[in-house]
Design a protein around this motif. Structure first.
Motif, PDB file in Angstrom:
ATOM      1  N   LYS A   1       0.779  -1.220   0.013  1.00 13.72           N
ATOM      2  CA  LYS A   1      -0.143   0.193  -0.102  1.00 13.72           C
ATOM      3  C   LYS A   1       0.800   1.376   0.086  1.00 13.72           C
ATOM      4  N   PRO A   2       0.282   2.466  -0.696  1.00 15.90           N
ATOM      5  CA  PRO A   2       1.040   3.607  -0.731  1.00 15.90           C
ATOM      6  C   PRO A   2       1.468   4.092   0.961  1.00 15.90           C
ATOM      7  N   SER A   3       2.484   4.628   1.040  1.00 16.43           N
ATOM      8  CA  SER A   3       2.820   4.906   2.418  1.00 16.43           C
ATOM      9  C   SER A   3       2.224   6.213   2.790  1.00 16.43           C
ATOM     10  N   GLN A   4       1.725   7.089   1.888  1.00 17.64           N
ATOM     11  CA  GLN A   4       1.129   8.146   2.063  1.00 17.64           C
ATOM     12  C   GLN A   4       0.075   8.340   1.052  1.00 17.64           C
ATOM     13  N   LYS A   5      -0.998   8.992   1.636  1.00 22.47           N
ATOM     14  CA  LYS A   5      -2.176   9.335   0.851  1.00 22.47           C
ATOM     15  C   LYS A   5      -2.702  10.806   1.082  1.00 22.47           C
ATOM     16  N   LYS A   6      -2.981  11.416   0.020  1.00 20.87           N
ATOM     17  CA  LYS A   6      -3.419  12.861   0.030  1.00 20.87           C
ATOM     18  C   LYS A   6      -4.743  12.784  -0.769  1.00 20.87           C
ATOM     19  N   GLU A   7      -5.840  13.649  -0.064  1.00 20.25           N
ATOM     20  CA  GLU A   7      -7.121  13.906  -0.986  1.00 20.25           C
ATOM     21  C   GLU A   7      -7.541  15.273  -1.101  1.00 20.25           C
ATOM     22  N   ILE A   8      -7.764  15.529  -2.293  1.00 24.37           N
ATOM     23  CA  ILE A   8      -7.896  16.821  -2.760  1.00 24.37           C
ATOM     24  C   ILE A   8      -9.226  16.987  -3.439  1.00 24.37           C
ATOM     25  N   SER A   9      -9.901  17.954  -3.252  1.00 27.72           N
ATOM     26  CA  SER A   9     -11.244  18.185  -4.075  1.00 27.72           C
ATOM     27  C   SER A   9     -11.062  19.129  -5.194  1.00 27.72           C
ATOM     28  N   ILE A  10     -11.496  18.793  -6.402  1.00 26.32           N
ATOM     29  CA  ILE A  10     -11.320  19.429  -7.549  1.00 26.32           C
ATOM     30  C   ILE A  10     -11.749  21.209  -7.142  1.00 26.32           C
ATOM     31  N   PRO A  11     -12.606  21.682  -6.680  1.00 26.62           N
ATOM     32  CA  PRO A  11     -12.838  23.081  -6.440  1.00 26.62           C
ATOM     33  C   PRO A  11     -11.595  23.595  -5.667  1.00 26.62           C
ATOM     34  N   ASP A  12     -10.913  22.879  -5.136  1.00 28.50           N
ATOM     35  CA  ASP A  12      -9.651  23.438  -4.383  1.00 28.50           C
ATOM     36  C   ASP A  12      -8.293  23.466  -5.281  1.00 28.50           C
ATOM     37  N   CYS A  13      -8.497  22.978  -6.264  1.00 27.70           N
ATOM     38  CA  CYS A  13      -7.501  22.967  -7.306  1.00 27.70           C
ATOM     39  C   CYS A  13      -7.414  24.222  -8.176  1.00 27.70           C
ATOM     40  N   THR A  14      -6.448  24.747  -8.468  1.00 22.97           N
ATOM     41  CA  THR A  14      -6.181  26.046  -9.552  1.00 22.97           C
ATOM     42  C   THR A  14      -6.471  25.595 -10.855  1.00 22.97           C
ATOM     43  N   VAL A  15      -7.214  26.419 -11.681  1.00 21.21           N
ATOM     44  CA  VAL A  15      -7.447  26.117 -12.874  1.00 21.21           C
ATOM     45  C   VAL A  15      -6.338  26.853 -13.748  1.00 21.21           C
TER      46      VAL A  15
ATOM     47  N   SER B   1     -30.209   4.188   3.264  1.00 24.07           N
ATOM     48  CA  SER B   1     -28.655   4.021   3.941  1.00 24.07           C
ATOM     49  C   SER B   1     -27.800   3.555   2.926  1.00 24.07           C
ATOM     50  N   GLU B   2     -28.083   3.087   1.791  1.00 22.78           N
ATOM     51  CA  GLU B   2     -27.175   2.392   0.844  1.00 22.78           C
ATOM     52  C   GLU B   2     -26.092   3.521   0.316  1.00 22.78           C
ATOM     53  N   PRO B   3     -24.793   3.118   0.061  1.00 20.45           N
ATOM     54  CA  PRO B   3     -23.738   4.000   0.129  1.00 20.45           C
ATOM     55  C   PRO B   3     -24.078   4.902  -1.419  1.00 20.45           C
ATOM     56  N   VAL B   4     -23.421   5.957  -1.061  1.00 22.41           N
ATOM     57  CA  VAL B   4     -23.577   7.025  -2.268  1.00 22.41           C
ATOM     58  C   VAL B   4     -22.187   6.910  -3.072  1.00 22.41           C
ATOM     59  N   LYS B   5     -22.076   6.695  -4.370  1.00 24.60           N
ATOM     60  CA  LYS B   5     -20.834   6.637  -5.165  1.00 24.60           C
ATOM     61  C   LYS B   5     -20.560   8.042  -5.604  1.00 24.60           C
ATOM     62  N   GLN B   6     -19.274   7.881  -5.569  1.00 25.23           N
ATOM     63  CA  GLN B   6     -18.447   9.334  -6.116  1.00 25.23           C
ATOM     64  C   GLN B   6     -17.298   8.941  -7.263  1.00 25.23           C
ATOM     65  N   GLN B   7     -17.115   9.634  -8.219  1.00 24.13           N
ATOM     66  CA  GLN B   7     -16.163   9.604  -9.052  1.00 24.13           C
ATOM     67  C   GLN B   7     -14.847  10.246  -8.727  1.00 24.13           C
ATOM     68  N   VAL B   8     -13.739   9.547  -8.642  1.00 17.52           N
ATOM     69  CA  VAL B   8     -12.594  10.016  -8.396  1.00 17.52           C
ATOM     70  C   VAL B   8     -11.405   9.659  -9.431  1.00 17.52           C
ATOM     71  N   ILE B   9     -10.547  10.620  -9.481  1.00 14.34           N
ATOM     72  CA  ILE B   9      -9.177  10.261 -10.147  1.00 14.34           C
ATOM     73  C   ILE B   9      -7.833   9.779  -9.219  1.00 14.34           C
ATOM     74  N   GLY B  10      -7.431   8.621  -9.387  1.00 11.45           N
ATOM     75  CA  GLY B  10      -6.284   8.105  -8.412  1.00 11.45           C
ATOM     76  C   GLY B  10      -4.936   8.206  -9.207  1.00 11.45           C
ATOM     77  N   VAL B  11      -3.987   8.991  -8.516  1.00 15.22           N
ATOM     78  CA  VAL B  11      -2.857   8.964  -9.199  1.00 15.22           C
ATOM     79  C   VAL B  11      -1.774   8.274  -8.035  1.00 15.22           C
ATOM     80  N   LEU B  12      -1.073   7.289  -8.475  1.00 15.29           N
ATOM     81  CA  LEU B  12      -0.002   6.527  -7.772  1.00 15.29           C
ATOM     82  C   LEU B  12       1.281   7.117  -8.125  1.00 15.29           C
ATOM     83  N   LEU B  13       2.193   7.495  -7.349  1.00 16.49           N
ATOM     84  CA  LEU B  13       3.502   8.345  -7.499  1.00 16.49           C
ATOM     85  C   LEU B  13       4.545   7.188  -6.688  1.00 16.49           C
TER      86      LEU B  13
END
Length: 569
Positions: free
Chosen positions: A23-37, A221-233
């Motif tokens: 498993k990756p030793s570190q993980k960062k989660e970022i929301s698209i609105p917080d990313c500069t265009v 109570s069923e889970p809500v699905k969300q689309q994400v982009i994952g980048v392994l470095l």
């Protein structure tokens, strides 16, 4: 940092690691609105968005998860590049379960309880305010009634019902304080009324928020699905890593719009080129470096394949069995063609030209919210030197229409789009500017110029019969048009009028005037000439104050026992 394309694999509900995989030793989660265009390239039917993601990472494997991405994203278009001591080992597009759903429901439930308490308190305040308003209204009405009763409409004293005559002196004391007390009451009433309006607005907001929370409380109570982009470095050393994540989204595009400003005195034409950008991707493009591309990815990059056109003989069936009448069909029938039918200034953008398209780089950063509204950006302002000519079709309108012609001597191709036309700072009309390539000539109509007068005189028609045994009818038509140039400068006028075209070998049309010279190969078109609609087109040059009489003279000949359609007999 290398670029890794998106793996073409089925969507997964959550990010999973293969057995035995570290498993990756570190993980960062970022929301698209917080990313500069970083930049946006807008095509006529989509857009390519590039966002800048900045993360601080330690040496070793790392995973960066980009959340809240647009629902209209094309998963096969994701690209990742960047700067820093690291390399991309994998890029994935996934659907994961949102684990915070229960917490969100609990938070919503607590907020609903708080809202209901605030609504109850606001309603109590509103009721107290209403009672206070009613008391003030009653007091003001009492003062008004008491004062009105002191005097009759005619000015006679009518105090017997309200006052004893002995206390009449008290009335004057009342009158002295009446105005002061009623004014104070009305001021107090206005203040209470203002408080009441504020309470009403507060209640509206509280009830609106309560309404918004109801669907969340009623969700299963069923889970809500969300689309994400994952980048392994694979990070080589501790550093700040910058990732450029690019992806294509639908529900976005741009269309051209123009302002054409013509000065007749200075003989200039100014074309202001705009791009109208619309998008409803769910992501706001804030402070973006915007580019407009003329490429159309939806059309495709290859020419279509033309299949073989196969013909076959239709069996000679009985016309009644075919549902026909036995009459000869159109020459196109049976071949699949169908039957013949009857008749504000800003810095200019930079242009990057490819083999088949152009890209306009907008000079200033731009905000394009995801509101599906048109946002106008400045592309360029182009100064041209036009020439002016006139068009007249007197059979339909006895006017001369001024037309400006110019060559697009800029590097900007004009796409077909609406254009507002101004002549000498006065709005003339809205028209559609056709597609114009660089170095191509184009024109636009500027409306009627009353200084060029056109008079379409009544037609002269004569009938005669010829022949001894097979008689024929000959009609002679003569149409005269007078054109006068009252301007103090020469005028070039293109005159167009109709000449009938025969569709039957028994019907003969002969143009006697003007004489049309035959077109010689490689030579300019004759003047006058017959255009593609078989109409006479005549280019006239009139000097200042000059008039010209234009005559169209033709004959129509046909058998005496026949009727002709379209001749207006």
């Amino acid at each position: 940092m290398s670029t890794e394309e998106l793996e073409k694999q089925p969507l997964k509900e959550e990010v999973k690691q293969d057995e035995g995989e570290e498993k990756p030793s570190q993980k960062k989660e970022i929301s698209i609105p917080d990313c500069t265009v970083h930049s946006v390239v807008v095509y006529p039917d989509r857009a390519e968005v590039t966002r800048l993601v900045t993360v601080d990472l330690e040496p070793g494997s790392a995973e960066v998860v980009i959340k809240n991405i647009s629902k209209s994203l094309d998963k096969d278009s994701i690209r990742v590049d960047g700067i820093g001591p690291a390399s991309v080992t994998e890029v994935s597009f996934q659907e994961i379960a949102v684990t915070e759903e229960e917490d969100s429901r609990e938070n919503a439930s607590a907020e609903v309880t708080e809202l209901k308490e605030k609504i109850k308190a606001a309603e109590e305040r509103k009721e107290k305010t209403k009672q206070q308003m009613d008391r003030m209204t009653a007091q003001i009405e009492l003062f008004d009634k008491y004062s009105t009763g002191l005097f009759s409409a005619g000015g006679q004293t009518t105090t017997n019902d309200l006052l004893d005559q002995k206390t009449i002196d008290g009335v004057f004391g009342y009158l002295e304080t009446f105005e002061e007390r009623t004014v104070r009451l009305r001021v107090d009433k206005d203040e209470v009324n203002s408080d009441d309006l504020s309470t009403a607005r507060e209640l509206t907001k509280l009830n609106t928020r309560l309404y918004e929370l109801q669907p969340l409380l009623s969700k299963p109570s069923e889970p809500v699905k969300q689309q994400v982009i994952g980048v392994l470095l694979d990070v080589k050393s501790a550093a700040q890593i910058q990732l450029l994540i690019s992806y294509v989204v639908s529900n976005a595009g741009w269309t051209p719009k123009y302002d054409l400003r013509v000065s007749s005195s200075e003989r200039t034409m100014q074309v202001t080129y705009f791009g109208v950008v619309k998008q409803s991707t769910g992501e706001d493009w804030l402070n973006a470096r915007l580019s407009l591309s003329t490429a159309t990815p939806s059309i495709g990059g290859s020419a279509p394949t033309l299949e073989t056109l196969k013909l076959t003989i239709i069996p000679n069936l009985n016309p009644q069995l075919r549902g026909g009448t036995g009459k000869k069909k159109s020459r196109h029938s049976g071949f699949g063609f169908g039957e013949e039918s009857s008749v504000i200034e800003a810095p200019p953008s930079k242009v990057s030209e490819g083999l088949i398209n152009s890209v306009f780089e907008i000079s200033t950063p731009t905000n394009i919210p995801a509101d599906n509204s048109g946002h106008k950006v400045h592309v360029a302002q182009i100064d041209l030197k036009p020439t002016f000519e006139y068009d007249t079709v007197p059979k339909l309108a006895q006017h001369a229409f001024l037309r400006a012609k110019a060559v697009n001597n800029s590097q900007y191709p004009f796409l077909s789009g609406p254009s507002n036309v101004f002549l000498d700072n006065s709005y003339v009309t809205e028209t559609t500017l056709a597609s114009v390539s660089p170095n191509e000539e184009f024109g636009c109509s500027l409306g009627v110029d009353l200084s060029v007068k056109v008079v379409y005189k009544p037609v002269s028609r004569f009938r005669e019969e010829t022949g001894l045994f097979s008689k024929t009818v000959v009609y002679k038509y003569k149409q005269v048009t007078e054109i006068l140039n009252t301007r103090s400068e020469p005028a070039v006028i293109t005159f167009t009028d109709q000449v009938p075209k025969s569709e039957d070998e028994k019907l003969k049309v002969t143009l006697l005037e003007p004489v049309i010279a035959k077109q010689k190969q490689g030579a300019p078109s004759p003047n006058p000439k017959l255009n593609s609609q078989n109409n006479v087109e005549w280019r006239l040059e009139l000097g200042p104050g000059e008039s010209r009489s234009v005559t169209i003279y033709y004959t129509v000949e046909f058998p005496v026992n026949k009727e002709v359609e379209g001749l207006g007999l």
